[in-house]
Design a protein around this motif. Structure first.
Motif, PDB file in Angstrom:
ATOM      1  N   TYR A  60       0.797  -1.224   0.000  1.00 32.43           N
ATOM      2  CA  TYR A  60       0.000   0.000   0.000  1.00 32.43           C
ATOM      3  C   TYR A  60       0.832   1.279   0.000  1.00 32.43           C
ATOM      4  CZ  TYR A  60      -3.617   3.370   1.188  1.00 32.43           C
ATOM      5  OH  TYR A  60      -4.459   4.457   1.180  1.00 32.43           O
ATOM      6  N   SER A  61       1.874   1.323   0.862  1.00 33.75           N
ATOM      7  CA  SER A  61       2.621   2.583   0.929  1.00 33.75           C
ATOM      8  C   SER A  61       3.439   2.791  -0.356  1.00 33.75           C
ATOM      9  CB  SER A  61       3.506   2.648   2.173  1.00 33.75           C
ATOM     10  OG  SER A  61       4.512   1.676   2.092  1.00 33.75           O
ATOM     11  N   ALA A  62       3.880   1.687  -0.971  1.00 34.24           N
ATOM     12  CA  ALA A  62       4.587   1.804  -2.252  1.00 34.24           C
ATOM     13  C   ALA A  62       3.650   2.324  -3.350  1.00 34.24           C
ATOM     14  CB  ALA A  62       5.182   0.457  -2.646  1.00 34.24           C
ATOM     15  N   TYR A  63       2.437   1.842  -3.289  1.00 33.29           N
ATOM     16  CA  TYR A  63       1.395   2.238  -4.252  1.00 33.29           C
ATOM     17  C   TYR A  63       1.119   3.745  -4.123  1.00 33.29           C
ATOM     18  CZ  TYR A  63      -3.764   1.783  -5.416  1.00 33.29           C
ATOM     19  OH  TYR A  63      -5.047   1.901  -5.875  1.00 33.29           O
ATOM     20  N   LEU A  64       1.014   4.228  -2.912  1.00 34.06           N
ATOM     21  CA  LEU A  64       0.849   5.669  -2.685  1.00 34.06           C
ATOM     22  C   LEU A  64       2.040   6.454  -3.226  1.00 34.06           C
ATOM     23  CD1 LEU A  64      -0.476   6.013   0.997  1.00 34.06           C
ATOM     24  CD2 LEU A  64      -1.762   6.153  -1.131  1.00 34.06           C
ATOM     25  N   HIS A  65       3.237   5.957  -2.900  1.00 29.34           N
ATOM     26  CA  HIS A  65       4.453   6.644  -3.333  1.00 29.34           C
ATOM     27  C   HIS A  65       4.477   6.786  -4.852  1.00 29.34           C
ATOM     28  CE1 HIS A  65       8.807   7.555  -3.664  1.00 29.34           C
ATOM     29  NE2 HIS A  65       8.733   6.753  -4.710  1.00 29.34           N
ATOM     30  N   HIS A 101      11.065   2.462 -12.452  1.00 31.00           N
ATOM     31  CA  HIS A 101      11.090   2.919 -11.070  1.00 31.00           C
ATOM     32  C   HIS A 101       9.820   2.482 -10.344  1.00 31.00           C
ATOM     33  CE1 HIS A 101      10.729   5.473  -7.569  1.00 31.00           C
ATOM     34  NE2 HIS A 101      12.043   5.553  -7.587  1.00 31.00           N
ATOM     35  N   ALA A 102       8.683   2.689 -10.982  1.00 30.97           N
ATOM     36  CA  ALA A 102       7.408   2.365 -10.330  1.00 30.97           C
ATOM     37  C   ALA A 102       7.319   0.862 -10.052  1.00 30.97           C
ATOM     38  CB  ALA A 102       6.242   2.821 -11.203  1.00 30.97           C
ATOM     39  N   THR A 137      13.991   1.527  -3.249  1.00 32.22           N
ATOM     40  CA  THR A 137      13.402   2.068  -2.025  1.00 32.22           C
ATOM     41  C   THR A 137      13.585   3.568  -1.901  1.00 32.22           C
ATOM     42  OG1 THR A 137      15.442   1.524  -0.870  1.00 32.22           O
ATOM     43  CG2 THR A 137      13.640  -0.077  -0.708  1.00 32.22           C
ATOM     44  N   GLU A 138      14.063   4.201  -2.972  1.00 35.83           N
ATOM     45  CA  GLU A 138      14.214   5.657  -2.881  1.00 35.83           C
ATOM     46  C   GLU A 138      13.578   6.331  -4.079  1.00 35.83           C
ATOM     47  OE1 GLU A 138      18.279   6.877  -3.197  1.00 35.83           O
ATOM     48  OE2 GLU A 138      18.770   5.231  -4.525  1.00 35.83           O
TER      49      GLU A 138
END
Lengths: 368, 368
Positions: A310-315, A357-358, A367-368
């Motif tokens: 989820y947090s990756a999806y938001l990012h 990247h995505a 992770t950045e």
């Protein structure tokens, strides 16, 4: 994704699904959970359907013939689909219609593999490595072995399925030619794409294939259209190709359904492969397959070590408001295809970087 | 269409529908048939939902407040939504925040309508025509009357609902500014479009509005963003505008949901209004609202005299392979919105002709 494409066309689906958790079963209105290998289940399911189509090629050929005998249109039909189900049948047919393939033949046992290798050996060599494939049941690198010696050639025979041997082609890159054909013979060709595999699994697709000679692109499109016609394909046909060092294209695999090498079309073409597949199986006029952007890139999202994306999806959405995310609603398992991303634009480097990247961030390898 | 946009984002819907035949009920996986005016039904339905949103504005404000009190996020919330439900509340709020509107006030009876008209009369006139609207329940021209005299002003009062009187604006054309706002305040603005009505019903939308002064376009976008902020809108807000002969924009109506004036975004924008509405109500980062083509045109498909549109549908797809058809799966009734078509390209005349031809052919008013 086929349901998604059918909604605006007013086309409604009934889905036969292995489990209620399957991606399609989460979003289709009418879902029947059952086993596609059971003819009674298929017959009961097929009642009231105008036409039957697939998102995989594993429904037994003889069951499809039984449904056809019952009067249910099956598209692609079993006579065509068998070429995507059985690599032995596929190679024999492509040979018969003069389509260039890697050197190949059915092999009986490891000794026969050695004989096949020797037939293609250059002076002083033993002809290995050789590619061995079970003729049925493989996908995403499963059911495929690259063997370097007769000792390694035993494994593929253990399943008791006929084994096809193929030369290991010295290719520059892999391409895919996607075409769609309708029952009355209308056909459209998407631009030929470059398909990059990692460990036998499709990783990146670039549409159109960069720096591809126009004549070779045309030859690949014509080859795919020719295969669709000669095999009587109805719906989407993906022809996976090797581009050889000496400037030829050889057919690697066939798939008769919307295919990973065509996922870019969802955001990158005027008509997506899913919309055109649906239009074809219902014998509706086909839509324009041309690209909408100079470059479109698709990168698969594989499951990583963390089940919660989820947090990756938001990012990813926050970082790139132009990013097109396609998640399949699957539980994350390492290496499992759980979605894909599409990007498009005028600058290939930028489009590639954004997609990679995505996908990497969603997987957890960036992770950045 | 919201479900369609939610699929690739991995967002799953539960739908509360009036009937199993509703457009959305034909395609969503989990459908509950029930009455949105019944609080017990709403409470039972809301259990287990992460967030509740709408495709119309008719759920009673007090029920939404009850759901919020139960701890269910309702987006847009009742405090915002009431401005799209009650035109009296909307006008009072827009006055309070300084947004230009047509001259207006609540009127008590026909004599008061005559007084309202006289207040705006130019020398020698009686100030008619005047626009009368019931403050609740109207849509697509229903609940709206243009009256030329006090004698005609009786009808709107018969429903027993408060009646709003408005000056009949001498407008050049109608525009719409569509914006999307998320709970933490991120907002995006789609380009301002021209909206053409026929008999009070939206017929054609051109994106962006042709020949629109840039400063006026910017003012309209800023006005819509300001309204979204001041009213605390979460999700999509459509602001329908009059462009006056003297170069101003006045607010006509507000809608707090994906709106007909934003249907062009499904094929014409990087992120559709439906995708951004879903992203906003879930507080996800918003997608890029910019157009993908120089011109996109949307024309509504209204039902005609023939219930069977199948051969027209075939014709339109065959005539224009670039046409994007969106059918809603509704039974055809004369004048009912049963779908829309989108076209896009560089040449506005061509794009308009293709969309109008397709919509007219589907309706049956064009037969060649």
């Amino acid at each position: 994704m086929t349901h998604e494409a059918g909604i605006p066309l007013g086309i409604r689906f009934k889905l036969l699904s292995d489990t209620p958790q399957d991606s399609a079963a989460q979003v289709v209105n009418e879902v029947v959970v059952g086993d596609y290998r059971d003819l009674d289940t298929l017959r009961e399911f097929a009642r009231g359907c105008d036409v039957i189509t697939f998102d995989h090629e594993h429904v037994p050929t003889e069951h499809l013939k039984a449904l056809e005998a019952d009067g249910i249109p099956v598209r692609p039909g079993p006579e065509a689909l068998v070429h995507a189900q059985d690599k032995g049948v596929m190679r024999a047919k492509l040979d018969a219609i003069g389509v260039p393939c890697p050197r190949h033949r059915i092999v009986r046992d490891p000794a026969d593999v050695a004989a096949f290798a020797a037939e293609g050996a250059v002076e002083g060599g033993d002809g290995f490595p050789v590619v061995l494939k079970t003729v049925r049941g493989g996908y995403d690198g499963k059911g495929v072995w690259v063997v370097d010696s007769v000792a390694e050639a035993a494994e593929p025979f253990r399943a008791g399925v006929p084994v096809l041997a193929e030369e290991k082609v010295d290719f520059v890159r892999e391409l895919a030619a996607n075409v769609v054909r309708s029952p009355h013979g209308q056909a459209v060709a998407y631009p030929v794409v470059e398909s990059q595999q990692v460990k036998g699994v499709c990783d990146t697709v670039i549409a159109p294939a960069p720096d591809l000679d126009e004549a070779l692109a045309l030859r690949a499109e014509e080859m795919a259209l020719g295969i669709a016609k000669e095999l009587g394909v109805v719906g989407h046909l993906a022809v996976e190709l090797f581009q050889t060092r000496d400037g030829r294209v050889l057919v690697n695999e066939l798939a008769m359904r919307p295919h990973n090498s065509g996922h870019w079309t969802m955001d990158g073409a005027i008509t997506s492969q899913f919309a055109n597949h649906v239009r074809a199986v219902l014998d509706l006029p086909l839509g324009d397959p041309r690209p909408r952007a100079k470059w479109t890139v698709m990168v698969n999202v594989l499951g990583g070590d963390y089940p919660d994306m989820y947090s990756a999806y938001l990012h990813c959405m926050a970082r790139d408001p132009q990013l097109k995310i396609h998640m399949y609603g699957k539980d994350v398992k390492p290496g499992r295809k759980v979605g894909h991303v599409n990007t498009y634009g005028d600058d290939l480097d930028d489009v590639l970087e954004r997609a990679r990247h995505a996908a990497g961030y969603l997987r957890g390898t960036i992770t950045e």
